[in-house]
Structures are given as structure tokens and as C-alpha cells.
Design an enzyme around this catalytic site. Sequence first.
Site, PDB file in Angstrom:
ATOM      1  N   THR A 201      39.432  44.618  48.986  1.00 33.11           N
ATOM      2  CA  THR A 201      38.134  44.220  48.473  1.00 33.11           C
ATOM      3  C   THR A 201      36.985  44.650  49.369  1.00 33.11           C
ATOM      4  O   THR A 201      37.067  44.530  50.583  1.00 33.11           O
ATOM      5  CB  THR A 201      38.094  42.676  48.447  1.00 33.11           C
ATOM      6  N   ARG A 229      46.659  39.248  36.059  1.00 35.25           N
ATOM      7  CA  ARG A 229      46.532  38.583  37.369  1.00 35.25           C
ATOM      8  C   ARG A 229      45.087  38.716  37.897  1.00 35.25           C
ATOM      9  O   ARG A 229      44.497  39.776  37.882  1.00 35.25           O
ATOM     10  CB  ARG A 229      47.512  39.210  38.357  1.00 35.25           C
ATOM     11  N   GLY A 231      42.707  37.675  41.322  1.00 35.31           N
ATOM     12  CA  GLY A 231      42.741  37.198  42.703  1.00 35.31           C
ATOM     13  C   GLY A 231      41.520  36.357  43.027  1.00 35.31           C
ATOM     14  O   GLY A 231      40.941  35.699  42.161  1.00 35.31           O
ATOM     15  N   ASP A 232      41.133  36.405  44.274  1.00 34.93           N
ATOM     16  CA  ASP A 232      40.007  35.595  44.733  1.00 34.93           C
ATOM     17  C   ASP A 232      38.645  36.239  44.483  1.00 34.93           C
ATOM     18  O   ASP A 232      37.631  35.551  44.403  1.00 34.93           O
ATOM     19  CB  ASP A 232      40.129  35.356  46.243  1.00 34.93           C
ATOM     20  N   THR A 252      38.872  38.937  52.074  1.00 34.43           N
ATOM     21  CA  THR A 252      39.669  40.105  51.708  1.00 34.43           C
ATOM     22  C   THR A 252      41.130  39.768  51.979  1.00 34.43           C
ATOM     23  O   THR A 252      41.431  38.906  52.796  1.00 34.43           O
ATOM     24  CB  THR A 252      39.210  41.337  52.517  1.00 34.43           C
ATOM     25  N   GLY A 253      42.012  40.426  51.270  1.00 36.73           N
ATOM     26  CA  GLY A 253      43.427  40.144  51.482  1.00 36.73           C
ATOM     27  C   GLY A 253      44.056  39.527  50.246  1.00 36.73           C
ATOM     28  O   GLY A 253      43.544  39.667  49.137  1.00 36.73           O
ATOM     29  N   GLY A 255      44.617  37.425  47.521  1.00 38.90           N
ATOM     30  CA  GLY A 255      43.683  36.505  46.896  1.00 38.90           C
ATOM     31  C   GLY A 255      44.243  35.132  46.608  1.00 38.90           C
ATOM     32  O   GLY A 255      43.523  34.135  46.658  1.00 38.90           O
TER      33      GLY A 255
HETATM   34  N1  GLY Z   1      41.479  40.091  47.499  1.00 34.84           N
HETATM   35  C1  GLY Z   1      41.700  40.840  46.356  1.00 34.84           C
HETATM   36  C2  GLY Z   1      42.736  40.288  45.488  1.00 34.84           C
HETATM   37  O1  GLY Z   1      43.600  39.554  45.923  1.00 34.84           O
HETATM   38  O2  GLY Z   1      42.724  40.622  44.321  1.00 34.84           O
END
Ligand code: GLY
Length: 341
Positions: A201, A229, A231-232, A252-253, A255
Site C-alpha cells: 500500500t 477480499r 484489506g485495511d 501497510t502490510g 490488512g
Molecule cells: N495493506 C493492504 C492490504 O492488506 O490489502
Amino acid sequence: MINRRKFIQLGSLATSAMALSPIASIQGKNRLHTVKANQPIVISTWDFGVAANQAAWEILGKGGKSLDAVEAGVKVPEADLKNVTVGKGGYPDRDGHVTLDACIMDSAGNCGAVLALEHVTHAISVARLVMEKTPHVMLAGEGALQFALQNGFEKENLLMPESEKAWKEWLEKAEYKPIINIENESFNKERLPGNQYNHDTIGMLAIDADGHMSGACTTSGMAFKMRGRIGDSPIIGAGLYVDDEVGGATATGVGEEVVRTVGSFLVVELMRQGYSPEAACKEAVQRIIKKKPEASKSLQVGFLAMNKQGEYGAYALQGGFTFAVCDQQQQDLIIKGKSVY
Ligand code: GLY
């Protein structure tokens, strides 16, 4: 504008005492940097944040608004076909669809997001329109695309040949291990065929000359993810949060771990309690480890934060997390974030 390149590992960027001062000193290994309140500054995740920051600075440096700056900034990696984790050229889901997640938040607490948006490169601009033109915060999937097309966006193919090739290679084993965001190079090379750009991200935070902060966050999400799906990154409070009284944070990472801890909101609330940006990020990472100790060595999460004084800091689970900084003193600084492991 950019002809200097620095890469430094910072110690603690600011003490909480500094956070109370309008002028603060940041002690770096190689420098002493003075932050003045209300001077424009932009920070963003990963090395690709350098180019994104430059675009944001084109606006901030001329006295423009932080909201315009963060949108313009993150559009750079969204359009960069070498970037396989953001925008056009992002790796698809396991069925071959490139789906984008993005959110944006301004200093007044307004926010907008798109989830699983297909066929539009600049998800962040659609997120901004959700914020500005609808009574809602989030639009998802078909509805988000319909809204984008109604507002003048062109329908595009986002699956670029390199990403399609990587997806087809992945399909040979189709191992579903949703731990893509580890930013450890050897790990990535094993997991992602042909990928040299496996970062994650882009999250960006900017303060403008009026002292107002905005943030943006955009991603194509986890490579080869399950269809649907999320994420965050498009979730306000998880991938991004801005409170103009306190500061902002982005993540980042992986999510799922960030959502479980409402990570960016947590970081901002910790700064409200007097934590420095780096200490707040570190505490948010520790919460993840506490909730899921068994996963903490096999996934990556990083937080990046900035307070209202323009002091910034970051912390990650794994080494290798970097972020980029741009202000009047330095335009192309890359800083290696501290990490637990
Ligand atoms: N941080 C991006 C995701 O997990 O989609």
C-alpha cells in the site's frame, strides 16, 4: 527539484515533550532536522513514496491544500505499471481480476472510500468523489464502478501483461497463503514470481501551509487474494486515519491484522495521549503481536504517523519497511523504519 537522495535510519524521531513544542528537533543518525509547525510536509510509505511525495509537493510547495496534495501524490504509484501492489498493473486476485481499494480523509473529518473497484486506475480519485459527491463514505464493487463511470472515468483494462504472467505462474501451484506483505526481499522473491517491486500500500499524510492535514491510502491489495477480499487500506481507522487536532496515521502490510486492531485510529489516539509518532506506531505493532503472537514472525505490518507539529515516525513488525519524507529541507529522503524483528 529532486537531485539529492538520502537514506537514513532514524532513532526516535521526537519525544513527547517535543510534541508539545511548536518547533522541534529531530535527531537523526546523519542529521539534525528542525520541524516548524505549519510548514508543509508530506510523508508516505515505501521507497515509491519518493515519486509520490514529489507530486504532492508540487501542490504543497505552492501553498496548495493537503487534500489536493495527497490525491495527486498517490496517483503516481497508481499509474506506475512497475508497481504491482497499487493501481494499474497491480497483481490480480486469484481469479484474474485486478481490484483496487482506496480511501481519503481531510482535515475536517470528511472521508470517502472505494472497495474492490475494477477497471479504473485512479481509485483514490473515485474515493474523493464518494466523499465529496455522495452522502456516503464507502462504495464497493459494481456500485463503485458505476459511480466512477457516471462521473467521467473511463473503463480500462488494469491487468497488465507482467501481472498476468505472474498470476499464471502462481496458478501452477495456487498456494493460498495470505502473507504477501512481508517486505523481506528473500521472502518476496520466493512468494512472488518475477516480482521485484513487491511493496505494498501507499499511505500518505500531508500538512499544508495552513497547518491542515489530509491523508490518502490506495492499494491493489494482497496478490492473488480471494475474490471479494478487502484489506485495511479502504477502511477509515484501519488503513488511514486523520484527526486535524492531533495528527494522522496510515498502515501497510497484512490488512487483516490492521483491521483487527483498528490500527491507524489506535496510533492517532495514542498520539493524542502524548505518545510520539514512532512510539504510537510501536505500541500499535505490539498490540498485533499480543493478539496474534504466532503470526508475528510470518507477516508484515508497518505504521507511519505524523503529528500536528509535523513530527513523524514509523514502526514495523519486520525489518525492511521504509518511508519517504518531503518538506522544504529535503525532497527525497527515504528512512528505514524501526522494527520488532
Ligand atoms: N495493506 C493492504 C492490504 O492488506 O490489502
